[in-house]
Design a protein around this motif. Structure first.
Motif, PDB file in Angstrom:
ATOM      1  N   SER A 288      -8.240   0.817  -3.803  1.00 44.27           N
ATOM      2  CA  SER A 288      -7.902   2.104  -4.402  1.00 44.27           C
ATOM      3  C   SER A 288      -7.095   2.891  -3.361  1.00 44.27           C
ATOM      4  CB  SER A 288      -9.165   2.875  -4.778  1.00 44.27           C
ATOM      5  OG  SER A 288      -9.873   3.240  -3.606  1.00 44.27           O
ATOM      6  N   ARG A 289      -6.560   4.006  -3.752  1.00 48.11           N
ATOM      7  CA  ARG A 289      -5.795   4.823  -2.789  1.00 48.11           C
ATOM      8  C   ARG A 289      -6.674   5.219  -1.607  1.00 48.11           C
ATOM      9  NH1 ARG A 289      -3.577   5.736  -7.635  1.00 48.11           N
ATOM     10  NH2 ARG A 289      -1.302   5.643  -7.746  1.00 48.11           N
TER      11      ARG A 289
ATOM     12  N   LEU B 131       1.352   1.895  -3.609  1.00 45.32           N
ATOM     13  CA  LEU B 131       0.106   2.431  -4.168  1.00 45.32           C
ATOM     14  C   LEU B 131      -0.088   3.894  -3.782  1.00 45.32           C
ATOM     15  CD1 LEU B 131      -2.615   2.086  -5.621  1.00 45.32           C
ATOM     16  CD2 LEU B 131      -3.525   1.166  -3.470  1.00 45.32           C
ATOM     17  N   ALA B 132       0.149   4.213  -2.530  1.00 43.66           N
ATOM     18  CA  ALA B 132      -0.078   5.575  -2.038  1.00 43.66           C
ATOM     19  C   ALA B 132       0.891   6.589  -2.639  1.00 43.66           C
ATOM     20  CB  ALA B 132       0.035   5.601  -0.515  1.00 43.66           C
TER      21      ALA B 132
ATOM     22  N   THR C 140       0.816  -1.211   0.000  1.00 47.07           N
ATOM     23  CA  THR C 140       0.000   0.000   0.000  1.00 47.07           C
ATOM     24  C   THR C 140       0.853   1.265   0.000  1.00 47.07           C
ATOM     25  OG1 THR C 140      -0.300  -0.180   2.394  1.00 47.07           O
ATOM     26  CG2 THR C 140      -2.046  -1.085   0.995  1.00 47.07           C
TER      27      THR C 140
ATOM     28  N   ILE D  27      -7.070   2.435   1.184  1.00 50.84           N
ATOM     29  CA  ILE D  27      -5.892   1.905   1.886  1.00 50.84           C
ATOM     30  C   ILE D  27      -6.124   1.775   3.390  1.00 50.84           C
ATOM     31  CG2 ILE D  27      -3.493   2.375   2.529  1.00 50.84           C
ATOM     32  CD1 ILE D  27      -3.085   3.433  -0.335  1.00 50.84           C
TER      33      ILE D  27
END
Length: 81
Positions: A69-70, A19-20, A16, A73
């Motif tokens: 998705s962001r 992703l972030a 994550t 998280i």
């Protein structure tokens, strides 16, 4: 694309964090039921992984929801205990 296996021993903060912080990640595919190795010939894991990667490379819709998705998280990390 970021693929995340469900394996309970994995620290999801690593995935994550990518992703972030990486705006290039436009698709996230969480692979339920998949352990340490996505390509492990167990159940239909190889076929599901191949379908996800093939769709991405061909610019087709993902076979799995874009998850997390962001915005998801915090809940994704909280739900994995």
């Amino acid at each position: 694309m970021l693929m995340i296996a469900e394996c309970s021993s994995q620290v999801r903060q690593w995935e994550t964090a990518v992703l972030a912080n990486d705006p290039a990640v436009q698709r996230t595919q969480f692979m339920p039921g998949v352990g340490h190795h996505i390509w492990n010939s167990l159940d239909d894991n190889n076929d599901r992984a191949a379908a996800v990667i093939t769709a991405f490379l061909q610019g087709k819709p993902a076979p799995l929801p874009n998850h997390p998705s962001r915005d998801e998280i915090p809940a994704f990390l909280r739900d994995h205990k």
